[in-house]
Motif scaffolding. Sequence first.
Motif, PDB file in Angstrom:
ATOM      1  N   ASN A 206       0.844  -1.192   0.000  1.00 49.45           N
ATOM      2  CA  ASN A 206       0.000   0.000   0.000  1.00 49.45           C
ATOM      3  C   ASN A 206       0.886   1.250   0.000  1.00 49.45           C
ATOM      4  OD1 ASN A 206      -1.871   1.989   0.439  1.00 49.45           O
ATOM      5  ND2 ASN A 206      -2.528   1.264   2.445  1.00 49.45           N
ATOM      6  N   ILE A 211      -0.404   1.076   8.687  1.00 50.21           N
ATOM      7  CA  ILE A 211       0.111  -0.082   9.421  1.00 50.21           C
ATOM      8  C   ILE A 211       1.151  -0.761   8.522  1.00 50.21           C
ATOM      9  CG2 ILE A 211      -0.486  -2.316  10.448  1.00 50.21           C
ATOM     10  CD1 ILE A 211      -3.199  -1.265  11.138  1.00 50.21           C
ATOM     11  N   HIS A 214       0.871  -3.415   5.205  1.00 47.43           N
ATOM     12  CA  HIS A 214      -0.469  -3.391   4.599  1.00 47.43           C
ATOM     13  C   HIS A 214      -0.279  -3.558   3.084  1.00 47.43           C
ATOM     14  CE1 HIS A 214      -4.359  -0.721   4.126  1.00 47.43           C
ATOM     15  NE2 HIS A 214      -4.340  -1.721   3.272  1.00 47.43           N
ATOM     16  N   LEU A 216      -2.024  -4.942  -0.957  1.00 45.23           N
ATOM     17  CA  LEU A 216      -3.242  -5.082  -1.757  1.00 45.23           C
ATOM     18  C   LEU A 216      -3.096  -6.207  -2.767  1.00 45.23           C
ATOM     19  CD1 LEU A 216      -2.423  -1.728  -1.674  1.00 45.23           C
ATOM     20  CD2 LEU A 216      -4.741  -1.686  -2.426  1.00 45.23           C
ATOM     21  N   PHE A 254      -9.909  -7.185   3.659  1.00 48.53           N
ATOM     22  CA  PHE A 254     -11.154  -6.414   3.532  1.00 48.53           C
ATOM     23  C   PHE A 254     -11.331  -5.915   2.113  1.00 48.53           C
ATOM     24  CE2 PHE A 254      -9.454  -2.026   3.603  1.00 48.53           C
ATOM     25  CZ  PHE A 254      -8.199  -2.202   4.168  1.00 48.53           C
ATOM     26  N   ALA A 263     -14.405   3.290  -0.686  1.00 49.47           N
ATOM     27  CA  ALA A 263     -13.330   3.002  -1.652  1.00 49.47           C
ATOM     28  C   ALA A 263     -12.935   4.272  -2.409  1.00 49.47           C
ATOM     29  CB  ALA A 263     -13.801   1.940  -2.642  1.00 49.47           C
ATOM     30  N   LEU A 273      -4.367  -6.579   5.933  1.00 51.18           N
ATOM     31  CA  LEU A 273      -3.723  -5.839   7.033  1.00 51.18           C
ATOM     32  C   LEU A 273      -3.211  -6.815   8.085  1.00 51.18           C
ATOM     33  CD1 LEU A 273      -5.923  -2.797   8.182  1.00 51.18           C
ATOM     34  CD2 LEU A 273      -3.540  -2.758   7.515  1.00 51.18           C
ATOM     35  N   VAL A 390     -12.426  -1.267   7.273  1.00 45.41           N
ATOM     36  CA  VAL A 390     -11.625  -1.375   8.501  1.00 45.41           C
ATOM     37  C   VAL A 390     -12.427  -0.812   9.684  1.00 45.41           C
ATOM     38  CG1 VAL A 390      -9.353  -0.941   9.517  1.00 45.41           C
ATOM     39  CG2 VAL A 390      -9.583  -1.027   7.050  1.00 45.41           C
ATOM     40  N   LEU A 396     -11.354   2.240  13.888  1.00 40.21           N
ATOM     41  CA  LEU A 396     -11.681   3.522  13.263  1.00 40.21           C
ATOM     42  C   LEU A 396     -10.416   4.363  13.097  1.00 40.21           C
ATOM     43  CD1 LEU A 396     -14.678   3.947  12.693  1.00 40.21           C
ATOM     44  CD2 LEU A 396     -14.616   5.833  14.296  1.00 40.21           C
ATOM     45  N   LEU A 397     -10.410   5.207  12.062  1.00 44.64           N
ATOM     46  CA  LEU A 397      -9.243   6.054  11.803  1.00 44.64           C
ATOM     47  C   LEU A 397      -9.649   7.508  11.974  1.00 44.64           C
ATOM     48  CD1 LEU A 397      -6.309   5.823  10.683  1.00 44.64           C
ATOM     49  CD2 LEU A 397      -7.260   6.208   8.429  1.00 44.64           C
TER      50      LEU A 397
HETATM   51  P1  B4P Z   1      -9.782   1.874  -1.297  1.00 45.29           P
HETATM   52  O1  B4P Z   1     -10.521   0.604  -0.992  1.00 45.29           O
HETATM   53  O2  B4P Z   1     -10.116   2.512  -2.617  1.00 45.29           O
HETATM   54  O3  B4P Z   1      -9.975   2.956  -0.114  1.00 45.29           O
HETATM   55  P2  B4P Z   1      -9.328   3.079   1.344  1.00 45.29           P
HETATM   56  O4  B4P Z   1      -8.669   1.821   1.799  1.00 45.29           O
HETATM   57  O5  B4P Z   1     -10.373   3.657   2.258  1.00 45.29           O
HETATM   58  O6  B4P Z   1      -8.211   4.133   1.070  1.00 45.29           O
HETATM   59  P3  B4P Z   1      -8.303   5.698   0.882  1.00 45.29           P
HETATM   60  O7  B4P Z   1      -7.432   6.016  -0.277  1.00 45.29           O
HETATM   61  O8  B4P Z   1      -9.714   6.177   0.867  1.00 45.29           O
HETATM   62  O9  B4P Z   1      -7.485   6.137   2.178  1.00 45.29           O
HETATM   63  P4  B4P Z   1      -7.807   6.875   3.554  1.00 45.29           P
HETATM   64  O10 B4P Z   1      -7.193   8.223   3.484  1.00 45.29           O
HETATM   65  O11 B4P Z   1      -9.229   6.745   3.983  1.00 45.29           O
HETATM   66  O12 B4P Z   1      -8.265   1.552  -1.260  1.00 45.29           O
HETATM   67  C1  B4P Z   1      -7.305   2.067  -2.153  1.00 45.29           C
HETATM   68  C2  B4P Z   1      -5.989   1.642  -1.596  1.00 45.29           C
HETATM   69  O13 B4P Z   1      -4.981   1.807  -2.576  1.00 45.29           O
HETATM   70  C3  B4P Z   1      -5.616   2.476  -0.389  1.00 45.29           C
HETATM   71  O14 B4P Z   1      -5.117   1.601   0.601  1.00 45.29           O
HETATM   72  C4  B4P Z   1      -4.530   3.382  -0.944  1.00 45.29           C
HETATM   73  O15 B4P Z   1      -3.647   3.762   0.084  1.00 45.29           O
HETATM   74  C5  B4P Z   1      -3.884   2.445  -1.969  1.00 45.29           C
HETATM   75  N1  B4P Z   1      -3.156   3.123  -3.063  1.00 45.29           N
HETATM   76  C6  B4P Z   1      -3.436   4.278  -3.692  1.00 45.29           C
HETATM   77  N2  B4P Z   1      -2.517   4.522  -4.671  1.00 45.29           N
HETATM   78  C7  B4P Z   1      -1.658   3.474  -4.669  1.00 45.29           C
HETATM   79  C8  B4P Z   1      -0.495   3.119  -5.413  1.00 45.29           C
HETATM   80  N3  B4P Z   1      -0.023   3.917  -6.370  1.00 45.29           N
HETATM   81  N4  B4P Z   1       0.137   1.970  -5.131  1.00 45.29           N
HETATM   82  C9  B4P Z   1      -0.303   1.164  -4.148  1.00 45.29           C
HETATM   83  N5  B4P Z   1      -1.390   1.433  -3.395  1.00 45.29           N
HETATM   84  C10 B4P Z   1      -2.055   2.578  -3.645  1.00 45.29           C
HETATM   85  O16 B4P Z   1      -6.934   5.969   4.530  1.00 45.29           O
HETATM   86  C11 B4P Z   1      -5.525   5.914   4.405  1.00 45.29           C
HETATM   87  C12 B4P Z   1      -5.062   4.496   4.549  1.00 45.29           C
HETATM   88  O17 B4P Z   1      -5.366   4.001   5.860  1.00 45.29           O
HETATM   89  C13 B4P Z   1      -5.744   3.529   3.584  1.00 45.29           C
HETATM   90  O18 B4P Z   1      -4.773   2.641   3.145  1.00 45.29           O
HETATM   91  C14 B4P Z   1      -6.766   2.833   4.452  1.00 45.29           C
HETATM   92  O19 B4P Z   1      -7.094   1.549   3.959  1.00 45.29           O
HETATM   93  C15 B4P Z   1      -6.038   2.766   5.772  1.00 45.29           C
HETATM   94  N6  B4P Z   1      -6.917   2.671   6.931  1.00 45.29           N
HETATM   95  C16 B4P Z   1      -8.203   3.069   7.065  1.00 45.29           C
HETATM   96  N7  B4P Z   1      -8.646   2.830   8.316  1.00 45.29           N
HETATM   97  C17 B4P Z   1      -7.600   2.294   8.988  1.00 45.29           C
HETATM   98  C18 B4P Z   1      -7.436   1.854  10.335  1.00 45.29           C
HETATM   99  N8  B4P Z   1      -8.382   1.922  11.242  1.00 45.29           N
HETATM  100  N9  B4P Z   1      -6.236   1.329  10.669  1.00 45.29           N
HETATM  101  C19 B4P Z   1      -5.234   1.265   9.779  1.00 45.29           C
HETATM  102  N10 B4P Z   1      -5.326   1.667   8.502  1.00 45.29           N
HETATM  103  C20 B4P Z   1      -6.499   2.181   8.132  1.00 45.29           C
END
Ligand code: B4P
Length: 442
Positions: A206, A211, A214, A216, A254, A263, A273, A390, A396-397
Amino acid sequence: MGNLIWHEYSRLLSITSCVYTIWASFWGFYYRKFFWDFVGGIVRSPGGLQPSRANAIFITLIVKAPIIQILSMILAFVILAIEFPLPQLKGSSIHRSFIVRVPLLLLQAFLTVLFYQNKFEKAKEEGDLLFFPSTVQKHKEGEIEYEIRLCPALQHKPHLPTPHFDPRQKNPDGKPDPFEPPYIENLYIGEVKDEEDGKEYVALLNKYCVIPLHFLLASKKYESQASPLLPPDLVQIYLLLLAAKKAGSPFFAFYNCGDRSGASQPHKHIQLLPLEDENGPPSNRLALNPRKITLERPFSLSSLPYANHIFRLPLMSVSTPIDEIEEKLSQAFLSLLDLVISTVRHDPHYPAGTPSYNAVLTLDHLHLIPRAEENYTLKETGDQLSINAVGFAGMLLVKSEDELEAVKREGVGKILRGVGLESIHDMQVEGTALEAEQVIQS
Ligand code: B4P
């Protein structure tokens, strides 16, 4: 003069390598892997890489107990004491001797090539992976102990608007797709292929990581994030969870499905995770509680204030035939998806089209949570919280202390209910199980 420069140059090189060795050994305590385990190893599906018996000694000394990592660290401190030098060693025969240095440096090189130098750290150091440090607080509400993660650094992460999810159209917003090749080399972990179906996946770290480790699993061919999980998706996730458990570092998976699920990327990807508790995230630990449960029937946790549909999976292992894993997981997923659809249909305000939901998969349960909204607006601060799967796993974040306090005062259950749906499990109960009714008389 020339000799002096060379000596000073070698000394600096040696000090640098020692500092790196101490750092690498430290991470080697957490992420234990014999770097050369693929030599003579066999890749089994399910089960992943099985190291050769000839490597058993290294597995014992690196993975079971971090002996090699400890030796590397001690040796690096000894060489540093000579090179720096420690006042007690300055001018001594050891400090002046080349003969002492040569075997020590060779031994250091030998020890450090044995254990894995973490890809995660490399990606972070080279700026391809952005790590956002955070702290966690436990917060009990009723029967569930939520984990609220405070991550102020995320305030600086660029906010990605929710894309337009159209299951029929590739990359509907025309933005660059991070899960299409060419992949960022430092984020690329590897690829897997479903043996039955031939479907291929790429595993990527990620990029925006809260964390460590993490990662994908994205479909190699474009598929929409609004499409349901398919049998090969479920099997590959489950095999990864099994492999992680076997390696001694449990994970959960997840999936944020649809435009109200939290998303931010339209290309199908499932996320994994790492976990500190081998019983899974908080919602899974709660689901484990009613221990005597009728297998093969969905149930709901009535103590949670929102619609949730859960299926307890039978015990499966790396030796379970793939067909059986596929059948059990698909049956579980379809029965839960039916309940998600009927919950959504019961809400007169739910918009037409594909329903949004979150899926959480552990080795013992599959959870599906129908979603009504992506964001929750905190009454007190007016801040918008984007909730993804998550959050429904019980983690929760939040991005500031004020947000954290406001969330605790408002109540996590209320927030999740605000973006979820009302439970109608009592009406759906035929073919499903209520906790109170599912106890098998033993
Ligand atoms: P999505 O399913 O589209 O959405 P998301 O996990 O909610 O991520 P979002 O981008 O909305 O992040 P947020 O600020 O809310 O997942 C897309 C994933 O692709 C994300 O994990 C993103 O980081 C990743 N990604 C994007 N561009 C990428 C690239 N070029 N290469 C590889 N990966 C790429 O939250 C920030 C982060 O915190 C997210 O990773 C989220 O999953 C994580 N998170 C949320 N709640 C958390 C919690 N309680 N504890 C730990 N981590 C948490």
